[in-house]
Design a protein around this motif. Sequence first.
Motif, PDB file in Angstrom:
ATOM      1  N   LYS A  56      19.075   1.421   3.323  1.00  0.00           N
ATOM      2  CA  LYS A  56      18.259   0.509   2.199  1.00  0.00           C
ATOM      3  C   LYS A  56      19.214  -0.489   1.905  1.00  0.00           C
ATOM      4  O   LYS A  56      18.793  -2.071   1.808  1.00  0.00           O
ATOM      5  N   ARG A  57      20.394  -0.530   1.718  1.00  0.00           N
ATOM      6  CA  ARG A  57      21.327  -1.689   1.465  1.00  0.00           C
ATOM      7  C   ARG A  57      21.277  -2.697   2.613  1.00  0.00           C
ATOM      8  O   ARG A  57      21.176  -4.058   2.212  1.00  0.00           O
ATOM      9  N   ARG A  58      21.163  -2.366   3.905  1.00  0.00           N
ATOM     10  CA  ARG A  58      21.063  -3.330   4.843  1.00  0.00           C
ATOM     11  C   ARG A  58      19.863  -4.018   5.000  1.00  0.00           C
ATOM     12  O   ARG A  58      19.615  -5.015   5.268  1.00  0.00           O
ATOM     13  N   ILE A  59      18.760  -3.214   4.811  1.00  0.00           N
ATOM     14  CA  ILE A  59      17.333  -3.906   4.860  1.00  0.00           C
ATOM     15  C   ILE A  59      16.854  -4.892   3.598  1.00  0.00           C
ATOM     16  O   ILE A  59      16.848  -5.917   3.715  1.00  0.00           O
ATOM     17  N   ILE A  87      15.497   9.289   9.542  1.00  0.00           N
ATOM     18  CA  ILE A  87      15.187   8.815   8.154  1.00  0.00           C
ATOM     19  C   ILE A  87      13.934   7.973   8.098  1.00  0.00           C
ATOM     20  O   ILE A  87      14.081   7.021   8.669  1.00  0.00           O
ATOM     21  N   ASP A  88      12.936   8.228   7.311  1.00  0.00           N
ATOM     22  CA  ASP A  88      11.810   7.329   7.346  1.00  0.00           C
ATOM     23  C   ASP A  88      11.870   6.564   5.951  1.00  0.00           C
ATOM     24  O   ASP A  88      12.086   7.159   4.986  1.00  0.00           O
ATOM     25  N   ILE A  89      11.706   5.256   5.949  1.00  0.00           N
ATOM     26  CA  ILE A  89      11.851   4.378   4.824  1.00  0.00           C
ATOM     27  C   ILE A  89      10.596   3.373   5.053  1.00  0.00           C
ATOM     28  O   ILE A  89       9.854   3.179   5.943  1.00  0.00           O
ATOM     29  N   MET A  90      10.044   3.336   3.731  1.00  0.00           N
ATOM     30  CA  MET A  90       8.777   2.441   3.515  1.00  0.00           C
ATOM     31  C   MET A  90       9.343   1.234   2.801  1.00  0.00           C
ATOM     32  O   MET A  90       9.988   1.553   1.494  1.00  0.00           O
ATOM     33  N   VAL A  91       8.715  -0.049   3.098  1.00  0.00           N
ATOM     34  CA  VAL A  91       8.858  -1.319   2.197  1.00  0.00           C
ATOM     35  C   VAL A  91       7.525  -1.747   1.965  1.00  0.00           C
ATOM     36  O   VAL A  91       6.793  -1.701   2.895  1.00  0.00           O
ATOM     37  N   GLY A  92       7.510  -1.971   0.738  1.00  0.00           N
ATOM     38  CA  GLY A  92       6.320  -2.483   0.326  1.00  0.00           C
ATOM     39  C   GLY A  92       6.297  -4.277   0.371  1.00  0.00           C
ATOM     40  O   GLY A  92       7.198  -4.640  -0.279  1.00  0.00           O
ATOM     41  N   LEU A  93       5.212  -4.962   0.734  1.00  0.00           N
ATOM     42  CA  LEU A  93       5.163  -6.310   0.573  1.00  0.00           C
ATOM     43  C   LEU A  93       4.164  -6.984  -0.204  1.00  0.00           C
ATOM     44  O   LEU A  93       3.061  -5.804  -0.191  1.00  0.00           O
ATOM     45  N   ILE A 109      19.541  -6.201  12.181  1.00  0.00           N
ATOM     46  CA  ILE A 109      20.031  -4.932  11.732  1.00  0.00           C
ATOM     47  C   ILE A 109      19.626  -3.822  12.388  1.00  0.00           C
ATOM     48  O   ILE A 109      19.761  -2.729  11.948  1.00  0.00           O
ATOM     49  N   GLU A 110      19.233  -4.138  13.782  1.00  0.00           N
ATOM     50  CA  GLU A 110      18.850  -2.886  14.572  1.00  0.00           C
ATOM     51  C   GLU A 110      17.529  -2.245  14.557  1.00  0.00           C
ATOM     52  O   GLU A 110      17.393  -1.296  15.161  1.00  0.00           O
ATOM     53  N   PHE A 111      16.747  -2.795  13.974  1.00  0.00           N
ATOM     54  CA  PHE A 111      15.467  -2.458  13.744  1.00  0.00           C
ATOM     55  C   PHE A 111      14.399  -3.086  14.509  1.00  0.00           C
ATOM     56  O   PHE A 111      14.113  -4.423  14.385  1.00  0.00           O
TER      57      PHE A 111
END
Length: 207
Positions: A56-59, A87-93, A109-111
């Motif tokens: 989360k911090r890196r994103i 780990i599943d992470i969801m980001v909203g735009l 950041i390796e994504f």
Amino acid sequence: MSKVEELALANEMVDGRPLLKMIFTLKEESVSTMTTPIVQLEDYNPNWENQFAYEKRRIIGAIGKQILGLEHIGSTSIKGMQAKPIIDIMVGLRDLKEVPQLVNPLGEIEFEYVPKPELIDRKFFRKGEWGRGTCHLHICKSNSNEWREKIWFRNYLRLNPQIAKEYVALKKDLASRYTHDRPTYTMKKEPFIKSVIQLARQEWGGK
């Protein structure tokens, strides 16, 4: 590759070997060395929360100005639940049209962006090698159906331990039958997931 290109390559030699044959050999070797993703469930690991906090911090550091929301989703976000250690992470735009400009900063950041034509309302990024991903990033429009349904599913299982147990039992059964077929494993979970989302919609649809 066109026929003309094939004929041209067929006449070129590298170290005494036909270049065209070398190209196809390399392609075959590349495919054969790809790791087939398997379904391997692990007991709940409290460190998954730490992994989420780290990512989360890196994103946020990479694309924070575009982010309207960021959530830990999927089975690793539910305490006590067995899960694949991803780990599943969801980001909203505001809009998915913003995604192309995020590909490079997320890559730093390796994504890695993974095009999936079947995904209409979200975009997918993976951290880790194909078949060995350690973190999946799902980007969608904030407060869209995609966003709400993933939050509903997570929260409903958090608040209803018996249904969470049923989901674990289903996953264990499917994992035993489709260990080497992750797409089918995922597909077979869909009816259960949709039924939970429907329950959550009925209870929280206006929230």
